[in-house]
Design an enzyme around this catalytic site. Structure first.
Site, PDB file in Angstrom:
ATOM      1  N   PRO A   2       0.801  -1.212   0.000  1.00 37.53           N
ATOM      2  CA  PRO A   2       0.000   0.000   0.000  1.00 37.53           C
ATOM      3  C   PRO A   2       0.837   1.265   0.000  1.00 37.53           C
ATOM      4  CG  PRO A   2       0.103  -0.935   2.207  1.00 37.53           C
ATOM      5  CD  PRO A   2       1.158  -1.583   1.381  1.00 37.53           C
ATOM      6  N   GLU A   3       0.391   2.245  -0.766  1.00 36.49           N
ATOM      7  CA  GLU A   3       0.947   3.588  -0.713  1.00 36.49           C
ATOM      8  C   GLU A   3      -0.131   4.495  -0.115  1.00 36.49           C
ATOM      9  OE1 GLU A   3       2.854   4.649  -4.470  1.00 36.49           O
ATOM     10  OE2 GLU A   3       3.030   2.534  -4.969  1.00 36.49           O
TER      11      GLU A   3
END
Length: 290
Positions: A2-3
DNA sequence: AGACACCTGTAT
DNA sequence: ATACAGGTGTCT
């Protein structure tokens, strides 16, 4: 995995269930994922809010305690609203490492921390210590949407790195908090900047392009509920859809969606990087803005 | 700035 | 069998 957009979407997906809920029990199947077990205990306390800082998610409790989660590559937080009791152990194949038993409005439910590669970490820390420290999440650059995260700031930071490529500069969480491999490639493509360009050569005009495209792309990605390229899902096990709007990430060898040139792969700072040699020329030659 | 480490699953 | 993956921390 995830960013910033994925962590933000996860945060939004967990908020309605967790805020106001009391943690009845915490079961740790794999202690390695906890940074400081013991001492601080959130059990019996109410979750007041969930916040995000860069790629960190923070569950804030009513006793000044913060549970800070970093999902790294394959971490997940999954709600099980139809279950209330954790089994004594989870099958190894499910990669469940921590189980949370919650209660709210007389209803009990579970939150599971699942992480295939076990790179992710969960840290218990007092809010006071969190604000004071200068390591980990205490050493992050500004949020992309903060006023201070502007072209002047980027240029001031960039001159310190004489030969660092733009790609590595934007991936540095001490420069800007929350960008990762997908969104840096997308931002540099939209800004028509070659990822190998030295950050120190950044002009104010180029930095302004980075800031405006960064904010535009992150907003679009959050609205699309994140990018599910491989296995990102939110707290309800739902995938994002921003992968349908990617211009370069994961498209090396395919034609550029703007000019048709074959997209190039490069290895920069140990990360695969995709760019268009035509739209993002390496010479730094002036291009008209998209 | 770069190599390696941390892990497991999947694709070639 | 080997390479690679939305990340980061710790060594040269």
């Amino acid at each position: 995995m995830p960013e910033l957009p994925e962590v933000e979407n996860l945060r939004l997906s967990l908020l309605p269930a967790l805020v106001g809920a009391r943690l009845n029990r915490l079961v740790v199947y794999h202690p390695d994922v906890l940074i400081n077990p013991g001492e601080l205990d959130p059990v019996g306390h109410i979750c007041l809010d969930i916040q995000r800082r860069g790629k960190y998610l923070r569950l804030c409790f009513d006793n000044d305690l913060v549970m800070e989660v970093h999902l790294r590559m394959t971490g997940h937080l999954l709600l099980r609203l139809d279950e209330s009791i954790l089994p004594p152990s989870y099958p190894h194949s499910e990669h469940i490492h921590v189980g949370y038993e919650w209660e709210k409005d007389g209803r009990a439910f579970l939150l599971l921390y699942q992480d295939t590669r076990r790179f992710g970490r969960i840290e218990l820390i007092s809010h006071t210590d969190l604000d004071a420290r200068s390591t980990g999440s205490g050493n992050l650059g500004p949020e992309p949407f903060a006023d201070e995260c502007n072209a002047d700031y980027l240029c001031r930071r960039a001159v310190r790195h004489s030969r660092m490529p733009l790609k590595s500069f934007l991936l540095d969480q001490n420069v800007i908090a929350g960008l990762g491999n997908i969104y840096v490639d997308e931002i540099l493509f939209a800004a028509r900047l070659n990822p190998l360009r030295p950050a120190a050569e950044l002009t104010v005009d180029e930095a302004e392009r980075i800031v405006s495209h960064m904010r535009r792309i992150l907003k679009l990605a959050i609205a699309a509920k994140g990018t599910t390229f491989r296995d990102y899902v939110d707290g309800h096990n739902l995938k994002g859809s921003f992968q349908e709007q990617l211009f370069v990430y994961g498209r090396g060898g395919e034609p550029c969606r703007i000019c048709g040139t074959t997209l190039a792969n490069a290895r920069i700072g140990g990360r695969n990087t995709v760019y268009c040699p035509t739209c993002q020329p390496g010479t730094g030659a002036v291009q008209e803005s998209p």
